[in-house]
Design an enzyme around this catalytic site. Structure first.
Site, mmCIF file in Angstrom:
data_model
loop_
_atom_site.group_PDB
_atom_site.id
_atom_site.type_symbol
_atom_site.label_atom_id
_atom_site.label_comp_id
_atom_site.label_asym_id
_atom_site.label_seq_id
_atom_site.Cartn_x
_atom_site.Cartn_y
_atom_site.Cartn_z
ATOM 1 C CG HIS A 145 -3.895 -1.715 8.866
ATOM 2 N ND1 HIS A 145 -4.074 -2.693 7.903
ATOM 3 C CD2 HIS A 145 -3.559 -2.354 9.993
ATOM 4 C CE1 HIS A 145 -3.844 -3.882 8.442
ATOM 5 N NE2 HIS A 145 -3.535 -3.716 9.719
ATOM 6 C CG HIS A 153 2.662 -1.415 4.440
ATOM 7 N ND1 HIS A 153 2.003 -2.622 4.350
ATOM 8 C CD2 HIS A 153 3.175 -1.372 5.690
ATOM 9 C CE1 HIS A 153 2.093 -3.279 5.494
ATOM 10 N NE2 HIS A 153 2.798 -2.556 6.314
ATOM 11 C CG ASP A 187 -5.384 -4.989 5.227
ATOM 12 O OD1 ASP A 187 -6.256 -4.088 5.272
ATOM 13 O OD2 ASP A 187 -4.164 -4.757 5.419
ATOM 14 C CG HIS A 230 -2.317 0.605 0.833
ATOM 15 N ND1 HIS A 230 -3.434 0.462 1.628
ATOM 16 C CD2 HIS A 230 -2.709 1.365 -0.214
ATOM 17 C CE1 HIS A 230 -4.451 1.112 1.068
ATOM 18 N NE2 HIS A 230 -4.033 1.669 -0.044
HETATM 19 MN MN LIG Z 1 -3.295 -0.452 3.712
#
Ligand SMILES: [Mn+2]
Length: 346
Positions: free
Chosen positions: A151, A166, A259, A126
């Site tokens: 996140h 990330h 995720d 990411h």
């Molecule tokens: Mn992420």
């Protein structure tokens, strides 16, 4: 004036009409999609996520998008050269590699937007959202960002507990955090290009205290898993759109971390967190974003085939990523049909 149309020219006219109709369909019903693979993993410590672009393509992404009426151009995978002597800066790891990879990606996304496509960036980790958002904004100006993730990825280089970029991507592109970002090698190209009021998070459930402070300080709109539970995904999307489009309708950058979805569905990822979005909630987000007609760039990141325990786990993760991307480009669960379809007559 000739009123007699020969059989031959009649057929030619019909063919012309049909090809125009065909052209029309591809122009208006489906969208024009430009795919960029970014096989990069240095924003986090686990190998395998660089295989994301190829496993997502191998699951039939291009064919599926074409079948639903999209014109697809695959720009292939970017090539990132090895960066030697990439010692940590403070706690932050692989700064130079992440900086130069994102500079390259930014230019690539800029080019895809210049060619008139909706950009699809296949990660990779990411940290690539830095270059993707930057290149997108360089091409179209002000953006709305919808960040779907377990996140917040909004640590600054100085708050990050792990040093993995990330988990910091958003801090590099947010105007409000510019004064909190130190000068870093290979990042001199970057200009903050997103305002905190144009950012919405969906799916958060693993937020560091420093990140929580930043989110509250900047007043960022967050639909954590608590809000998804409380409101339901339909109201979350309604409120997301009301919030982002209350004044100006800016192009949407959808940054989708796999995720965000519950690890029972998408386990093959680097930092799985229990209690995530269901498959249905995940797909619903993409359907609603598609319906706005404003989707301009998508990131699909953190698919890591080496993190699956079994072939089924990898399969489930990758096919979910493909389904989410199909949802972004018009696939409906009620079904679809081409606008020029005619029932066959006996
Ligand atoms: Mn992420």
């Amino acid at each position: 004036v000739c009123v007699c149309v020969s059989m031959r020219s009649a057929r030619t006219l019909r063919q012309l009409a049909r090809s125009l109709h065909h052209h029309h369909r591809h122009h208006h019903q489906g969208r024009s999609v430009g795919i960029i693979g970014a096989p990069f993993c240095k924003g986090q410590p686990r190998g395998g996520v660089e295989r994301g672009p190829d496993v997502i393509r191998a699951a039939g992404l291009l064919h599926k998008l074409q079948e639903q009426g999209c014109a697809v151009k695959d720009y292939g995978n970017l090539v990132f050269e090895e960066v030697v002597d990439d010692e940590p800066i403070g706690r932050v790891k692989h700064v130079r590699a992440v900086g130069s990879a994102n500079q390259r990606l930014s230019e690539a996304v800029h080019a895809v937007k210049r060619d008139g496509h909706t950009s699809v960036m296949l990660g990779g980790d990411h940290s690539l959202a830095i270059g993707s958002i930057h290149g997108h904004s360089a091409a179209v100006g002000e953006l709305s960002v919808i960040w779907v993730d377990a996140h917040a990825d909004i640590n600054t280089p100085l708050t990050s507990p792990t040093g993995n970029i990330h988990g910091q991507s958003m801090s590099y592109v947010l105007r409000e955090l510019q004064s909190k970002i130190p000068v870093l090698p290979n990042f001199s190209w970057i200009r903050p290009c997103v305002s905190a009021k144009d950012l919405v998070y969906i799916g958060l459930r693993d937020v560091d205290p420093e990140e929580h402070y930043i989110l509250k300080l900047l007043g960022v709109k967050v639909f954590s898993m608590s809000e998804v539970d409380q409101l339901g995904i339909a109201r979350v999307m309604e409120e997301t759109c009301d919030y982002l489009f209350s004044k100006v309708k800016k192009p949407i950058h959808l940054s989708y971390d796999i995720d965000a979805i519950d690890p029972s569905v998408t386990p093959a990822t680097g930092t799985p967190v229990v209690g995530g979005l269901t498959y249905r909630e995940g797909v619903y987000i993409t359907e609603q974003v598609c319906q706005t007609g404003l989707l301009s760039a998508v990131d699909m990141v953190e698919v890591n085939p080496l993190r699956g325990q079994t072939e089924e786990e990898v399969q489930s993760t990758v096919s979910t990523a493909v389904d989410l991307l199909c949802g972004c480009f018009g696939r409906l669960r009620e079904g679809n049909h081409p606008s020029d379809y005619r029932l066959p007559e006996p």
